[in-house]
Design a protein around this motif. Structure first.
Motif, PDB file in Angstrom:
ATOM      1  N   THR A   3       0.558  -1.034  -0.126  1.00 50.34           N
ATOM      2  CA  THR A   3      -0.206  -0.358  -0.180  1.00 50.34           C
ATOM      3  C   THR A   3       0.579   0.701   0.330  1.00 50.34           C
ATOM      4  O   THR A   3       1.801   1.503   0.792  1.00 50.34           O
ATOM      5  N   SER A   4       0.248   2.100  -0.907  1.00 53.75           N
ATOM      6  CA  SER A   4       1.093   3.708  -0.922  1.00 53.75           C
ATOM      7  C   SER A   4       0.497   4.213   0.293  1.00 53.75           C
ATOM      8  O   SER A   4      -0.534   5.213   0.694  1.00 53.75           O
ATOM      9  N   THR A   5       1.720   4.773   1.158  1.00 58.03           N
ATOM     10  CA  THR A   5       1.628   6.006   2.129  1.00 58.03           C
ATOM     11  C   THR A   5       1.895   7.954   1.604  1.00 58.03           C
ATOM     12  O   THR A   5       1.803   8.570   2.135  1.00 58.03           O
ATOM     13  N   PHE A   6       1.987   7.518   0.558  1.00 53.60           N
ATOM     14  CA  PHE A   6       2.147   8.238  -0.632  1.00 53.60           C
ATOM     15  C   PHE A   6       0.768   9.751  -0.279  1.00 53.60           C
ATOM     16  O   PHE A   6       0.901  11.149   0.036  1.00 53.60           O
ATOM     17  N   LEU A   7      -0.159   9.124  -1.208  1.00 50.59           N
ATOM     18  CA  LEU A   7      -1.615  10.140  -0.623  1.00 50.59           C
ATOM     19  C   LEU A   7      -2.309   9.793  -0.640  1.00 50.59           C
ATOM     20  O   LEU A   7      -2.865   7.586  -1.016  1.00 50.59           O
ATOM     21  N   GLY A   8      -3.708   9.079   0.735  1.00 48.87           N
ATOM     22  CA  GLY A   8      -4.731   8.621   1.228  1.00 48.87           C
ATOM     23  C   GLY A   8      -5.609   8.663   0.114  1.00 48.87           C
ATOM     24  O   GLY A   8      -5.208   9.408  -1.328  1.00 48.87           O
ATOM     25  N   ALA A   9      -6.723   7.724   0.479  1.00 43.89           N
ATOM     26  CA  ALA A   9      -7.694   7.700  -0.605  1.00 43.89           C
ATOM     27  C   ALA A   9      -8.574   9.241  -1.430  1.00 43.89           C
ATOM     28  O   ALA A   9      -8.788   9.471  -2.399  1.00 43.89           O
ATOM     29  N   ALA A  10      -9.064   9.678  -0.155  1.00 44.12           N
ATOM     30  CA  ALA A  10      -9.531  11.216   0.088  1.00 44.12           C
ATOM     31  C   ALA A  10      -8.165  12.265  -1.299  1.00 44.12           C
ATOM     32  O   ALA A  10      -8.502  12.943  -2.074  1.00 44.12           O
ATOM     33  N   SER A  11      -7.057  12.192  -0.395  1.00 42.07           N
ATOM     34  CA  SER A  11      -5.809  13.630  -1.401  1.00 42.07           C
ATOM     35  C   SER A  11      -6.314  12.658  -3.056  1.00 42.07           C
ATOM     36  O   SER A  11      -5.850  13.739  -3.783  1.00 42.07           O
ATOM     37  N   PHE A  12      -5.654  10.913  -3.523  1.00 43.55           N
ATOM     38  CA  PHE A  12      -6.196  11.233  -4.744  1.00 43.55           C
ATOM     39  C   PHE A  12      -6.722  11.937  -5.211  1.00 43.55           C
ATOM     40  O   PHE A  12      -6.669  11.730  -6.027  1.00 43.55           O
ATOM     41  N   ASN A  13      -7.996  11.538  -4.531  1.00 44.98           N
ATOM     42  CA  ASN A  13      -9.347  11.749  -5.965  1.00 44.98           C
ATOM     43  C   ASN A  13      -9.392  12.891  -5.506  1.00 44.98           C
ATOM     44  O   ASN A  13      -9.553  13.444  -6.985  1.00 44.98           O
TER      45      ASN A  13
END
Length: 176
Positions: free
Chosen positions: A1-11
């Motif tokens: 799993t990536s910790t760079f961007l969470g799901a909300a930040s990615f969207n």
């Protein structure tokens, strides 16, 4: 799993990327090309309304800055996709000041493209050089003219929808 961007930040990042690529790059590209080439091709010394042209540029620039600043606001930016469909763009699904700033930036962009389109249309209509009739206008300028006419159908409608969306968010109206 990536910790760079969470799901909300990615969207939010993908939404802002779509807005920037489609609305702050591709749409104004036609106006940018027209600013340079159309006066040269039709024998005009400049666009018909150079101050309106400068106003459109500054609206475009500040609109992009305002929309991008929304990404760094607490709660983030809009995450409903670059199309900003309701109800994903409403306060219930995209709360906070970030989405409102993004939509305010879009209002500036739509206004910018509308005034730029009117300026280029007016330039082709009334500022042609001597001997440049409608039949002698080069193909590129015709292409720009038809693109500008299409923009004049789409961007004022987008502007009206964005004004209603922001009024829903800021004034509490219930249009969407």
């Amino acid at each position: 799993t990536s910790t760079f961007l969470g799901a909300a930040s990615f969207n939010q990042a993908v939404t802002l990327h779509g807005l920037i690529m489609i609305l702050w790059f591709l749409s104004p590209l036609a106006i940018g090309l027209a600013n340079y080439f159309v006066p040269l091709q039709i024998g005009a010394s400049d666009l018909a309304l150079p101050r309106v042209n400068a106003f459109g540029y500054w609206l475009w620039l500040f609109g992009g800055v305002v929309a991008t600043i929304g990404f760094f606001m607490p709660g983030g930016n809009t995450a409903g996709g670059w199309t900003a469909y309701s109800p994903l763009s409403s306060s219930g699904y995209s709360p906070g000041a970030g989405p409102t700033l993004a939509f305010a930036g879009l209002i500036m962009l739509a206004t910018s493209i509308t005034v730029g389109s009117v300026n280029i249309l007016l330039t082709v209509a009334v500022s042609r050089g001597r001997g440049i009739t409608w039949r002698k206008i080069p193909m590129f300028s015709w292409f720009i003219l038809f693109t500008i006419i299409a923009m004049l159908f789409s961007f004022p409608s987008l502007l009206a929808a964005l004004l209603l969306l922001v009024s829903d968010r800021v004034l509490g109206t219930m249009y969407f």
